[in-house]
Design an enzyme around this catalytic site. Structure first.
Site, PDB file in Angstrom:
ATOM      1  N   ASP A 133      -3.276   2.244  -6.207  1.00 53.81           N
ATOM      2  CA  ASP A 133      -2.092   2.082  -5.184  1.00 53.81           C
ATOM      3  C   ASP A 133      -1.205   1.236  -4.074  1.00 53.81           C
ATOM      4  O   ASP A 133      -0.865   1.127  -3.324  1.00 53.81           O
ATOM      5  CB  ASP A 133      -1.885   3.447  -4.320  1.00 53.81           C
ATOM      6  CG  ASP A 133      -3.210   3.949  -3.664  1.00 53.81           C
ATOM      7  OD1 ASP A 133      -4.284   3.129  -3.807  1.00 53.81           O
ATOM      8  OD2 ASP A 133      -3.143   4.617  -3.021  1.00 53.81           O
ATOM      9  N   GLU A 134      -2.005   0.181  -4.328  1.00 58.18           N
ATOM     10  CA  GLU A 134      -2.326  -1.209  -3.867  1.00 58.18           C
ATOM     11  C   GLU A 134      -2.199  -2.243  -4.529  1.00 58.18           C
ATOM     12  O   GLU A 134      -2.987  -2.298  -5.481  1.00 58.18           O
ATOM     13  CB  GLU A 134      -3.074  -1.313  -2.243  1.00 58.18           C
ATOM     14  CG  GLU A 134      -4.164  -1.171  -3.137  1.00 58.18           C
ATOM     15  CD  GLU A 134      -5.833  -1.164  -2.165  1.00 58.18           C
ATOM     16  OE1 GLU A 134      -5.382  -1.452  -0.887  1.00 58.18           O
ATOM     17  OE2 GLU A 134      -6.420  -0.441  -2.012  1.00 58.18           O
ATOM     18  N   ASP A 180       0.977  -1.048   0.096  1.00 59.95           N
ATOM     19  CA  ASP A 180       0.110  -0.017   0.066  1.00 59.95           C
ATOM     20  C   ASP A 180       0.950   1.315   0.207  1.00 59.95           C
ATOM     21  O   ASP A 180       1.899   1.552   0.938  1.00 59.95           O
ATOM     22  CB  ASP A 180      -0.830   0.051   1.287  1.00 59.95           C
ATOM     23  CG  ASP A 180      -2.054   1.200   1.120  1.00 59.95           C
ATOM     24  OD1 ASP A 180      -2.844   1.902   0.078  1.00 59.95           O
ATOM     25  OD2 ASP A 180      -3.012   1.029   1.647  1.00 59.95           O
TER      26      ASP A 180
END
Length: 428
Positions: free
Chosen positions: A139-140, A45
């Protein structure tokens, strides 16, 4: 820090130091036989991703809180850095309230294109570790690193390597959870933010989960939390010991069963890779801006070889070759060319990349980053090249496949192009 001290710290921060970094000592042997022996799932993350990307692009933001989001009367916060979060700002908050809480913050509208470019580079790092990557957003992502153990070591060492590469190549920080299941890995990354690495060994799952509020479980919204509170269930540990039949009666069969399993750390959902790649690329950020064209040419060769290996490993080829060139002032240009047929040959990819670099007008201009990407991905069996009359096959594809076999057996540095080998000798 002793093994016993590490294990006793698991309930709060897992196998980590006070700085949030796993201690890579004797407790984590290179063969992955330590406390992470069965913890093949990673959850990465990025930390305050949009705001962090903006900070890199905005020299005026040094030391200032950053908020990304809509600036109109109905705008909401998309991302806030940790300086802004200290004032109570968080995502989905109305922008008017956020700016009242943090009046000194710099507010920027979202730039989806810029965030996607950085996200692609990060996902490329993950896919260089394992093809079993499941992005959840820009983003993860989840990774299953079980197949990478022999090549790269145990899961904790792989997680540490990923974090280091993200920091070095993108100048960003990320948090990584390491566990035996997706659910626990995601909890791990959440509990070590920002800029941390948290291992939750399987034999410490109950210890980790029990004190958490039930709201920490996915699927527990406000209404479900109120229902559980009415039943006297406010912690995950209490939920794990609640009668499953009564839980299903209150919440329904599906939700009750799922929450009962999660409360015990049970999650059998696998890491499911996304749809086939639309592009494959690699890039490098120089430690200092580079003006020497020969140095840039060598780096383009190294990146082309990396892209070619990934194409061949995935059984794919691509028609469009592009280069990314970022100047010292962070301005970035891309140039591309589409070939008549698809290729997975690094020599051909490099030839186009060097021509694009020369035609860009940036030879001799200070560059801080270069990248090579191949797009228009198709299965390699559909990319057979039609030779012209009297033309002979160059044989480079066969040479590079042999190089792949040597690298797979003896490691990535066992064989490489003479130009790159000469550079490495000069660096010693």
């Amino acid at each position: 820090m002793s093994r016993r001290q590490l294990e006793r710290g698991t309930a709060m921060r897992g196998m980590v130091s006070e700085a949030g970094i796993v201690a890579l000592d004797a407790d984590f042997p290179p063969d992955g036989s330590g406390p992470d022996a069965d913890c093949d799932i990673l959850h990465l993350d990025m930390d305050a991703f949009f705001a962090s990307v903006e900070r890199l692009r905005r020299p005026e933001a040094r030391g200032r809180p950053i908020i990304v989001g809509g600036t109109g009367p109905r705008g909401v916060v998309s991302s806030a850095d940790y300086l802004a979060r200290a004032y109570g700002v968080h995502s989905a908050m109305p922008m008017t309230r956020a700016t009242r809480l943090c009046p000194d913050a710099l507010v920027y509208p979202p730039d989806g294109r810029a965030y996607r470019r950085v996200s692609e580079a990060i996902m490329d790092i993950l896919r260089s570790v394992t093809p079993l990557v499941q992005p959840l957003s820009l983003d993860e992502a989840f990774l299953d690193v079980s197949g990478a153990r022999r090549r790269l070591g145990g899961p904790v060492r792989i997680a540490a390597m990923i974090r280091e590469r993200v920091r070095e190549e993108q100048r960003l920080t990320c948090s990584v959870g390491v566990a035996a299941t997706r659910f626990m890995a995601k909890l791990g990354s959440t509990h070590c933010k920002p800029d941390g690495l948290l291992l939750i060994p399987t034999d410490h799952v109950e210890e980790f989960l029990d004190p958490l509020p039930v709201g920490a479980l996915p699927g527990v919204g406000e209404r479900t939390e109120q229902t559980l509170a009415r039943l006297g269930v406010r912690t995950v540990g209490r939920l794990a010991r609640y009668e499953p039949d009564l839980l299903r009666k209150e919440l329904g069969d599906k939700a009750g069963t799922r929450l009962a399993e999660l409360a015990r750390g049970v999650d059998e959902s696998p890491v499911v890779p996304e749809s086939p790649d639309k592009s494959i690329g690699a890039e490098e950020t120089f430690a200092e801006d580079v003006t020497d064209p020969e140095t840039v040419d060598r780096e383009l060769l190294r990146l082309a070889e990396k892209v070619g290996r990934r194409l061949r490993a995935s059984g794919q080829a691509g028609r469009t070759v592009s280069v990314k060139l970022r100047r010292g002032d962070f301005s970035t240009i891309t140039r591309s060319r589409t070939l008549p047929e698809g290729t997975d040959v690094a020599r051909e990819i490099n030839a186009v990349a060097r021509e694009l670099y020369t035609a860009s007008g940036l030879r001799g201009v200070p560059l801080r980053l270069v990248g090579v990407r191949v797009e228009g991905i198709i299965p390699v069996e559909r990319a057979h090249r039609q030779l012209a009359l009297g033309e002979e096959e160059s044989g480079w594809r066969d040479v590079e496949r042999v190089m792949d076999q040597v690298a797979a057996r003896f490691g990535p540095g066992a064989i490489q192009s003479a130009v790159l080998a000469k550079r490495d000798e000069n660096d010693v």
